[in-house]
Write a protein that holds these residues in place. Structure first.
Motif, PDB file in Angstrom:
ATOM      1  N   ASP A  22      -8.960  -0.500  -4.600  1.00  0.00           N
ATOM      2  CA  ASP A  22      -8.354   0.833  -4.624  1.00  0.00           C
ATOM      3  C   ASP A  22      -8.426   1.528  -3.260  1.00  0.00           C
ATOM      4  OD1 ASP A  22     -11.153   1.160  -4.832  1.00  0.00           O
ATOM      5  OD2 ASP A  22     -10.958   3.007  -5.995  1.00  0.00           O
ATOM      6  N   ARG A  23      -9.117   0.925  -2.283  1.00  0.00           N
ATOM      7  CA  ARG A  23      -9.199   1.489  -0.934  1.00  0.00           C
ATOM      8  C   ARG A  23      -8.449   0.650   0.103  1.00  0.00           C
ATOM      9  NH1 ARG A  23     -15.224   3.782   0.196  1.00  0.00           N
ATOM     10  NH2 ARG A  23     -15.214   5.364  -1.426  1.00  0.00           N
ATOM     11  N   GLN A  24      -7.917  -0.482  -0.317  1.00  0.00           N
ATOM     12  CA  GLN A  24      -7.262  -1.382   0.633  1.00  0.00           C
ATOM     13  C   GLN A  24      -6.106  -0.697   1.352  1.00  0.00           C
ATOM     14  OE1 GLN A  24      -4.594  -4.577  -0.598  1.00  0.00           O
ATOM     15  NE2 GLN A  24      -5.834  -6.021   0.619  1.00  0.00           N
ATOM     16  N   ARG A  25      -5.236  -0.046   0.626  1.00  0.00           N
ATOM     17  CA  ARG A  25      -4.070   0.602   1.227  1.00  0.00           C
ATOM     18  C   ARG A  25      -4.505   1.682   2.218  1.00  0.00           C
ATOM     19  NH1 ARG A  25      -0.292  -0.876   3.177  1.00  0.00           N
ATOM     20  NH2 ARG A  25      -0.341  -2.373   1.503  1.00  0.00           N
ATOM     21  N   ALA A  26      -5.489   2.497   1.836  1.00  0.00           N
ATOM     22  CA  ALA A  26      -5.965   3.565   2.729  1.00  0.00           C
ATOM     23  C   ALA A  26      -6.538   2.991   4.018  1.00  0.00           C
ATOM     24  CB  ALA A  26      -7.014   4.420   2.016  1.00  0.00           C
ATOM     25  N   LEU A  27      -7.274   1.893   3.929  1.00  0.00           N
ATOM     26  CA  LEU A  27      -7.841   1.284   5.124  1.00  0.00           C
ATOM     27  C   LEU A  27      -6.751   0.704   6.010  1.00  0.00           C
ATOM     28  CD1 LEU A  27     -10.169   0.426   6.897  1.00  0.00           C
ATOM     29  CD2 LEU A  27     -10.493  -1.569   5.395  1.00  0.00           C
ATOM     30  N   ALA A  28      -5.793   0.013   5.420  1.00  0.00           N
ATOM     31  CA  ALA A  28      -4.688  -0.544   6.208  1.00  0.00           C
ATOM     32  C   ALA A  28      -3.902   0.566   6.899  1.00  0.00           C
ATOM     33  CB  ALA A  28      -3.772  -1.384   5.323  1.00  0.00           C
ATOM     34  N   GLU A  29      -3.659   1.660   6.201  1.00  0.00           N
ATOM     35  CA  GLU A  29      -2.934   2.785   6.796  1.00  0.00           C
ATOM     36  C   GLU A  29      -3.748   3.439   7.911  1.00  0.00           C
ATOM     37  OE1 GLU A  29      -1.859   5.251   3.460  1.00  0.00           O
ATOM     38  OE2 GLU A  29      -0.271   3.854   2.828  1.00  0.00           O
ATOM     39  N   LEU A  30      -5.063   3.555   7.730  1.00  0.00           N
ATOM     40  CA  LEU A  30      -5.916   4.126   8.767  1.00  0.00           C
ATOM     41  C   LEU A  30      -5.892   3.254  10.022  1.00  0.00           C
ATOM     42  CD1 LEU A  30      -8.095   6.116   9.803  1.00  0.00           C
ATOM     43  CD2 LEU A  30      -9.766   4.556   8.800  1.00  0.00           C
ATOM     44  N   LEU A  31      -6.024   1.941   9.854  1.00  0.00           N
ATOM     45  CA  LEU A  31      -6.000   1.040  11.007  1.00  0.00           C
ATOM     46  C   LEU A  31      -4.648   1.086  11.713  1.00  0.00           C
ATOM     47  CD1 LEU A  31      -7.928  -1.988   9.475  1.00  0.00           C
ATOM     48  CD2 LEU A  31      -8.784  -0.330  11.158  1.00  0.00           C
ATOM     49  N   THR A  32      -3.591   1.190  10.938  1.00  0.00           N
ATOM     50  CA  THR A  32      -2.252   1.280  11.521  1.00  0.00           C
ATOM     51  C   THR A  32      -2.095   2.569  12.323  1.00  0.00           C
ATOM     52  OG1 THR A  32      -1.285  -0.084   9.783  1.00  0.00           O
ATOM     53  CG2 THR A  32       0.215   1.370  10.976  1.00  0.00           C
ATOM     54  N   SER A  33      -2.495   3.685  11.748  1.00  0.00           N
ATOM     55  CA  SER A  33      -2.349   4.959  12.470  1.00  0.00           C
ATOM     56  C   SER A  33      -3.281   5.015  13.681  1.00  0.00           C
ATOM     57  CB  SER A  33      -2.573   6.152  11.541  1.00  0.00           C
ATOM     58  OG  SER A  33      -3.896   6.190  11.067  1.00  0.00           O
ATOM     59  N   ALA A  34      -4.484   4.471  13.565  1.00  0.00           N
ATOM     60  CA  ALA A  34      -5.399   4.441  14.714  1.00  0.00           C
ATOM     61  C   ALA A  34      -4.792   3.637  15.853  1.00  0.00           C
ATOM     62  CB  ALA A  34      -6.744   3.849  14.304  1.00  0.00           C
ATOM     63  N   THR A  35      -4.136   2.537  15.520  1.00  0.00           N
ATOM     64  CA  THR A  35      -3.491   1.708  16.539  1.00  0.00           C
ATOM     65  C   THR A  35      -2.336   2.467  17.188  1.00  0.00           C
ATOM     66  OG1 THR A  35      -4.106  -0.320  15.385  1.00  0.00           O
ATOM     67  CG2 THR A  35      -2.293  -0.471  16.967  1.00  0.00           C
ATOM     68  N   GLU A  36      -1.504   3.085  16.365  1.00  0.00           N
ATOM     69  CA  GLU A  36      -0.331   3.793  16.890  1.00  0.00           C
ATOM     70  C   GLU A  36      -0.713   5.026  17.705  1.00  0.00           C
ATOM     71  OE1 GLU A  36       1.904   4.498  13.313  1.00  0.00           O
ATOM     72  OE2 GLU A  36       2.741   2.466  13.312  1.00  0.00           O
ATOM     73  N   GLU A  37      -1.730   5.762  17.264  1.00  0.00           N
ATOM     74  CA  GLU A  37      -2.093   7.026  17.897  1.00  0.00           C
ATOM     75  C   GLU A  37      -3.064   6.874  19.067  1.00  0.00           C
ATOM     76  OE1 GLU A  37      -3.583   9.480  14.727  1.00  0.00           O
ATOM     77  OE2 GLU A  37      -1.771   9.183  13.535  1.00  0.00           O
ATOM     78  N   VAL A  38      -3.933   5.851  19.021  1.00  0.00           N
ATOM     79  CA  VAL A  38      -5.003   5.765  20.015  1.00  0.00           C
ATOM     80  C   VAL A  38      -5.028   4.414  20.733  1.00  0.00           C
ATOM     81  CG1 VAL A  38      -7.506   5.904  20.376  1.00  0.00           C
ATOM     82  CG2 VAL A  38      -6.415   7.369  18.672  1.00  0.00           C
ATOM     83  N   MET A  39      -5.279   3.360  19.976  1.00  0.00           N
ATOM     84  CA  MET A  39      -5.587   2.061  20.582  1.00  0.00           C
ATOM     85  C   MET A  39      -4.514   1.571  21.544  1.00  0.00           C
ATOM     86  SD  MET A  39      -8.493   1.722  19.266  1.00  0.00           S
ATOM     87  CE  MET A  39      -9.464   2.059  17.820  1.00  0.00           C
ATOM     88  N   GLN A  40      -3.257   1.656  21.141  1.00  0.00           N
ATOM     89  CA  GLN A  40      -2.192   1.096  21.989  1.00  0.00           C
ATOM     90  C   GLN A  40      -2.025   1.849  23.307  1.00  0.00           C
ATOM     91  OE1 GLN A  40       1.534   1.051  19.925  1.00  0.00           O
ATOM     92  NE2 GLN A  40       1.768   3.252  19.938  1.00  0.00           N
ATOM     93  N   HIS A  41      -2.654   2.998  23.427  1.00  0.00           N
ATOM     94  CA  HIS A  41      -2.561   3.779  24.662  1.00  0.00           C
ATOM     95  C   HIS A  41      -3.752   3.555  25.595  1.00  0.00           C
ATOM     96  CE1 HIS A  41       0.858   5.735  22.851  1.00  0.00           C
ATOM     97  NE2 HIS A  41       0.131   5.997  21.793  1.00  0.00           N
TER      98      HIS A  41
END
Length: 107
Positions: A22-41
């Motif tokens: 029940d937390r898989q989707r939230a974790l995947a979305e968090l990792l995706t947003s962290a990558t888009e907002e922070v990591m890739q920069h």
């Protein structure tokens, strides 16, 4: 785009998260947003690929950095640390390791 080659001079992070379904989707979305907002920069970032297991119990982050030093510098970034803390709170367990490519095969 990810480069998977035995002679590519890069550091590959593979982080396997164990998570309640029940937390898989939230974790995947968090990792995706962290990558888009922070990591890739951040300096040295090359790519990230987020995978979810079909049974709902795992999320895998396959990320590439120009060097292990660039990866370690990211670990010291306060904004990246906040995203990593949130990911750790969603997961039951996580296992981040740096890897090198030993062989590749294709058909």
């Amino acid at each position: 785009m990810a480069t998977i080659s035995t002679d590519a001079p890069i550091a590959t992070l593979i982080n396997v998260f164990t998570v309640q379904p029940d937390r898989q989707r939230a974790l995947a979305e968090l990792l995706t947003s962290a990558t888009e907002e922070v990591m890739q920069h951040l300096p040295g970032f090359i790519s990230a690929n987020i995978h979810t297991s079909t049974d709902g119990g795992k999320v895998v982050n396959y990320a590439q950095w120009r060097s292990a030093d660039d990866f370690r510098a990211m670990l010291g970034n306060p904004t990246a640390q906040e995203h990593m803390r949130q990911a750790a709170e969603l997961a039951d367990q996580y296992e981040p390791h740096l890897y090198t490519v030993e062989s590749t095969h294709q058909h």
